[in-house]
Design an enzyme around this catalytic site. Structure first.
Site, PDB file in Angstrom:
ATOM      1  N   ASN A  90      33.504  31.127  51.209  1.00  0.00           N
ATOM      2  CA  ASN A  90      33.991  29.866  51.762  1.00  0.00           C
ATOM      3  C   ASN A  90      35.212  30.090  52.663  1.00  0.00           C
ATOM      4  O   ASN A  90      35.660  31.218  52.855  1.00  0.00           O
ATOM      5  CB  ASN A  90      34.300  28.895  50.618  1.00  0.00           C
ATOM      6  N   HIS A 120      52.081  48.195  48.526  1.00  0.00           N
ATOM      7  CA  HIS A 120      53.217  49.039  48.886  1.00  0.00           C
ATOM      8  C   HIS A 120      53.557  49.935  47.700  1.00  0.00           C
ATOM      9  O   HIS A 120      53.351  49.561  46.549  1.00  0.00           O
ATOM     10  CB  HIS A 120      54.417  48.176  49.279  1.00  0.00           C
ATOM     11  N   GLY A 147      38.694  29.072  43.756  1.00  0.00           N
ATOM     12  CA  GLY A 147      39.629  28.917  44.868  1.00  0.00           C
ATOM     13  C   GLY A 147      41.046  29.359  44.554  1.00  0.00           C
ATOM     14  O   GLY A 147      41.500  29.307  43.412  1.00  0.00           O
ATOM     15  N   ALA A 165      39.854  29.181  39.091  1.00  0.00           N
ATOM     16  CA  ALA A 165      40.692  28.913  40.265  1.00  0.00           C
ATOM     17  C   ALA A 165      42.141  29.276  39.996  1.00  0.00           C
ATOM     18  O   ALA A 165      42.653  29.090  38.896  1.00  0.00           O
ATOM     19  CB  ALA A 165      40.576  27.446  40.648  1.00  0.00           C
ATOM     20  N   LYS A 185      42.826  36.723  32.404  1.00  0.00           N
ATOM     21  CA  LYS A 185      42.376  37.230  31.096  1.00  0.00           C
ATOM     22  C   LYS A 185      41.072  36.559  30.713  1.00  0.00           C
ATOM     23  O   LYS A 185      40.803  35.423  31.102  1.00  0.00           O
ATOM     24  CB  LYS A 185      43.428  36.923  30.026  1.00  0.00           C
TER      25      LYS A 185
END
Length: 194
Positions: A90, A120, A147, A165, A185
């Site tokens: 999406n 990093h 999302g 989400a 989790k």
């Protein structure tokens, strides 16, 4: 990252194999070249599906049949990404593919998902000098990612699993589970009675 850099490898080989590396001019040029294709893809109308498919075939390392990615979409190299058949991504997906990103069949990725193979280094001096490292991400068949989730370097999400989400997936998620949260989790097995 504690891996010692093999001086016999190119910078891109070091990047793809998980060694610490500094983004070099040749790597930056490859990103810029791919970003031009991605920009063209994002500006191509949904009414021109043949052109969108042609561009995705140029951007991605592998694209199976019936893969659909809504714009805007963004990635760094593109060629390190493999997306198998029937997968739907999406709006506003960002894939930082400094390492391989392997996305299986029939995967569903909701809006605003970030898939980040790169990070990093922890050592402050090396980080200041611009060193990074990258680890492969694997999203197995039939996974659904909710999302606003982030998938971090080195993670594998197992077949059929659902990521809730807003999750931050920083460790492997097994097959056939629902998982969510920051850090993500396992909440329950999909095989459990509802």
């Amino acid at each position: 990252m504690d891996k010692e850099i093999n001086i016999n490898l190119t910078n891109e080989e070091r990047m793809l194999q998980g060694y610490d590396y500094k983004p070099s001019n040749d790597l930056i040029e490859k990103i810029i070249k791919n970003k031009a294709l991605v920009e063209e893809y994002n500006l191509t109308s949904l009414k021109n599906m043949n052109k969108r498919i042609e561009l995705l075939n140029k951007i991605l390392g592998f694209k199976g049949e019936n893969v659909f990615i809504y714009s805007p979409f963004n990635c760094d190299y593109g060629k390190h990404i493999s997306i198998d058949e029937g997968t739907f991504i999406n709006h506003n997906c960002v894939i930082l593919d400094e390492a391989k990103v392997i996305i299986g069949k029939n995967v569903r990725i909701a809006p605003n998902v970030g898939i980040y193979t790169v990070n990093h280094v922890k050592e402050p001096i090396k980080r200041k000098e611009g060193y990074e490292f990258a680890k492969t991400i694997t999203i197995e068949d039939n996974v659904w990612i909710g999302g606003n989730s982030a998938v971090l370097p080195g993670v594998t999400i197992g077949e059929n699993s659902i990521i809730g989400a807003g999750s931050v997936v920083n460790k492997d998620i097994p097959r056939n589970v629902i998982a969510a949260g920051n850090p993500c989790k396992v909440i329950k097995n999909l095989t459990e009675d509802k």
